[in-house]
Enzyme design. Structure first.
Site, mmCIF file in Angstrom:
data_model
loop_
_atom_site.group_PDB
_atom_site.id
_atom_site.type_symbol
_atom_site.label_atom_id
_atom_site.label_comp_id
_atom_site.label_asym_id
_atom_site.label_seq_id
_atom_site.Cartn_x
_atom_site.Cartn_y
_atom_site.Cartn_z
ATOM 1 C CD GLU A 25 -2.831 1.461 0.492
ATOM 2 O OE1 GLU A 25 -2.478 1.533 -0.693
ATOM 3 O OE2 GLU A 25 -3.990 1.688 0.882
ATOM 4 C CG ASP A 26 -0.856 4.795 -1.619
ATOM 5 O OD1 ASP A 26 -1.548 4.214 -0.758
ATOM 6 O OD2 ASP A 26 -1.343 5.583 -2.452
ATOM 7 C CG ASP B 163 -5.691 8.652 5.893
ATOM 8 O OD1 ASP B 163 -5.098 9.355 6.719
ATOM 9 O OD2 ASP B 163 -6.718 9.035 5.302
ATOM 10 C CG PHE C 166 -3.605 15.223 1.248
ATOM 11 C CD1 PHE C 166 -4.519 14.213 1.510
ATOM 12 C CD2 PHE C 166 -3.206 15.429 -0.063
ATOM 13 C CE1 PHE C 166 -5.030 13.423 0.493
ATOM 14 C CE2 PHE C 166 -3.713 14.647 -1.105
ATOM 15 C CZ PHE C 166 -4.632 13.641 -0.805
ATOM 16 N NE ARG D 242 -2.597 8.226 -9.480
ATOM 17 C CZ ARG D 242 -3.300 7.854 -8.416
ATOM 18 N NH1 ARG D 242 -2.680 7.482 -7.328
ATOM 19 N NH2 ARG D 242 -4.624 7.845 -8.431
#
Ligand code: IMP
Length: 174
Positions: free
Chosen positions: A99-100, A103, A152, A165
């Site tokens: 996963e990036d 959160d 963020f 990205r």
């Protein structure tokens, strides 16, 4: 008139630091899974991380992908949409979800639940970034690249409304 596009405010993790950490994670995974592992990447955010991590792993690697979406802009909609049709079989294989960023934890937790039905030998979680201050659903993270505060971030796969990205570093946007 449209709002101006959000701009990169500061680089939080530079390219070199990402590369170093990915190499370390690859070495750890290679040592713990000499028999090999199936990496299940969560699209689209994990593309660069999975591409680099898989090349840093020296034991046999297979890869598969699922598509998840919950974000609009910088806000999570709360509902996770997962398409988990894997092309390969994971039964009796060691699986690592790639996963990036974790959160709220909703995405990884939903994916773990759905992969469990496919009888893998084990399921691990590897995330490039952990944002623990935002956690709503607890998730076990086995490999974590960086822990960051509640900001963020974009770059190295992470987007803001599909943009940014392809930045080679992780940045905070204004
Ligand atoms: P979770 O389900 O709330 O853990 O959210 C995970 C997903 O939300 C990630 O795969 C990202 O796509 C997105 N996300 C969460 N935080 C950020 C961020 O800071 N930047 C970009 N995307 C984020």
């Amino acid at each position: 008139m449209q709002n101006p596009p959000l701009q990169v405010k500061s680089v939080l993790i530079d390219e070199k630091a990402i590369q170093r950490r990915v190499e370390e994670l690859g070495a750890e995974i290679s040592e713990q899974y000499p028999e090999g592992v199936v990496l299940v990447g969560i699209l689209k955010g994990a593309i660069y991380f999975l591409a680099d991590l898989s090349r840093a792993i020296k034991s046999p690697v297979e890869m598969d992908f699922v598509v998840a979406s919950s974000y609009r802009g910088t806000e999570s909609s709360g509902a996770v949409t997962l398409s988990t049709d894997l092309s390969g079989k994971i039964a009796d294989h060691h699986v690592i979800i790639v996963e990036d960023i974790v959160d709220t934890g909703r995405t990884v937790s939903a994916l773990i639940a759905s992969l469990q039905d496919k009888d893998p030998r084990s399921i691990g979680v590897c995330t490039l970034i952990d944002k623990p201050d935002r956690r709503i659903v607890p998730v076990p993270i086995d490999y974590c690249g960086f822990t960051i505060p509640d900001k963020f971030v974009v770059g190295y796969g992470l987007d803001y409304d599909q943009a940014y990205r392809n930045l080679p570093y992780i940045a905070v946007i204004a």
